[in-house]
Structure formats: structure tokens, C-alpha cells
Design an enzyme around this catalytic site. Sequence first.
Site, PDB file in Angstrom:
ATOM      1  N   ASP A 108      47.360  36.605  10.765  1.00 47.41           N
ATOM      2  CA  ASP A 108      48.357  36.799   9.854  1.00 47.41           C
ATOM      3  C   ASP A 108      48.311  37.926   8.838  1.00 47.41           C
ATOM      4  OD1 ASP A 108      50.716  34.319   9.012  1.00 47.41           O
ATOM      5  OD2 ASP A 108      50.157  35.574   7.310  1.00 47.41           O
ATOM      6  N   LYS A 132      59.393  32.327  17.865  1.00 53.26           N
ATOM      7  CA  LYS A 132      60.776  32.034  17.166  1.00 53.26           C
ATOM      8  C   LYS A 132      61.539  33.375  16.979  1.00 53.26           C
ATOM      9  CE  LYS A 132      60.006  30.832  12.710  1.00 53.26           C
ATOM     10  NZ  LYS A 132      59.963  30.246  11.530  1.00 53.26           N
ATOM     11  N   ASP A 186      47.935  42.963  10.939  1.00 50.91           N
ATOM     12  CA  ASP A 186      49.320  43.254  11.148  1.00 50.91           C
ATOM     13  C   ASP A 186      49.587  43.047  12.652  1.00 50.91           C
ATOM     14  OD1 ASP A 186      51.597  44.306  11.323  1.00 50.91           O
ATOM     15  OD2 ASP A 186      51.632  45.931  10.026  1.00 50.91           O
ATOM     16  N   GLY A 236      48.747  27.573   8.888  1.00 47.47           N
ATOM     17  CA  GLY A 236      47.782  27.140   9.661  1.00 47.47           C
ATOM     18  C   GLY A 236      47.906  25.936  10.474  1.00 47.47           C
ATOM     19  N   ASP A 290      55.353  31.801  15.257  1.00 41.64           N
ATOM     20  CA  ASP A 290      56.340  31.283  14.453  1.00 41.64           C
ATOM     21  C   ASP A 290      56.398  32.254  13.228  1.00 41.64           C
ATOM     22  OD1 ASP A 290      57.871  29.292  13.822  1.00 41.64           O
ATOM     23  OD2 ASP A 290      56.281  28.260  12.083  1.00 41.64           O
ATOM     24  N   TRP A 310      50.166  25.212  13.083  1.00 41.94           N
ATOM     25  CA  TRP A 310      49.987  25.718  14.301  1.00 41.94           C
ATOM     26  C   TRP A 310      48.712  25.628  14.976  1.00 41.94           C
ATOM     27  CZ3 TRP A 310      54.713  28.257  17.383  1.00 41.94           C
ATOM     28  CH2 TRP A 310      55.960  27.757  16.949  1.00 41.94           C
TER      29      TRP A 310
END
Length: 197
Positions: A70, A151, A88, A50, A111, A52
Site C-alpha cells: 500500500d 475492485k 506504489d 489490512g 481492493d 483482506w
Amino acid sequence: MSYTVRDHYFHKAKKEHYLARAVYKLQEIQDRYKILKPGNRVLDLGAAPGSWMQFAREIVGPSGLVVGVDLKGVEHRFPEGVVVLQGDVTDPELARSLSVEHGPFDVVLSDMAPSTSGIRVADSARSALLFESALEMARSALRPGGHFVAKLFQGAEFHVLLQAVKRDFEWVKVTKPDASRKQSKEIYVIGMRLRKS
């Protein structure tokens, strides 16, 4: 292969009450590229634990919205203006419902990282799949002109994925923040100003 890096950024995060050292990666990206703005609607993919979301909420302020998604639950209690969902991100139905209920978004952050095996080729392939899911989510959930940060582990798929981002966004940059571990193969791809479809 999971371990906690107890370095300068780890201790700084604890001292500054952030949930993870990863916050400093986003902070550096924000300092350089000004992705987030007050009042923005932000979607954070792979949001646990959490940090970010914490940082994004600080920037967007009370007039903005941060939605975190998440697979795992996020236990931290966030202030008003932060919505946490368990789901998901590879599920196309999730993208539709997010856009309807909370979108369109100004910024999509990711991320996400796969559980690593230590086998570089396999890990980068799994990272590429997550990156593709994040990019697909950005295509469907972002407003035209919106921004994307995600990322990606460097690997064979990198150039193909970078070209896909360049097709969708007017300006694209690749960076490795100082807070990333030196031995890490992670980089961040930044796409600014989503083209109108």
C-alpha cells in the site's frame, strides 16, 4: 469525500476483530468462488488498513504467505506469514522485485480505490487506472493457473477492461458483494486460472 459507514458490517467487523468492513466483501467472494486455498501465496494490493490480509492469512494458514502493498503504511501487527510493504503498485520495478522476492503468487487481490471527487466520470477513470495497474501486476506476479480479484468502479472503461481480463484468464465473473454499499458503483472482477503466456 471520505466517511465511515457505521452499518451492520462496520459493527460486525469490530466485534470480530477485523480492521475494516471490507473484509466481508472478500469473505463473500471466497465463499462463492473458493479463490484462496491453504498454502497459497497471496499478493494484496492496496492492502491498508489490512482486513483482506487478515482474512487471507486465516485461509492460507501457516504454510502460506500473504504480502500486502500500500502507498500508506499499515500499522497493525500481523502474525508470521504476513509481509507488509509500503510502495506504489503502479511502479514496474515493484512488480519485478515482488516476483523475485516473494513470488510467484497463487492469488492477486486488489481492493484499491482512488480518492473520490464526487465526479463520477473522473472517479471511474481513476479507478480504471488502478484496476489496470492491478491487472498488470497480476500478469507479472501470478503463476500460470493463478487467480485475480480486483475492485473496479463501473464506468465507460468497464467493458474494455473486462475484455482484457477475459484474454488473460480462462474464467471471468463480475460480482457486487452484499457488503458493498447499495449506492456504490464498485464491482469486483474475478479472473480464475491465468492462461500461460
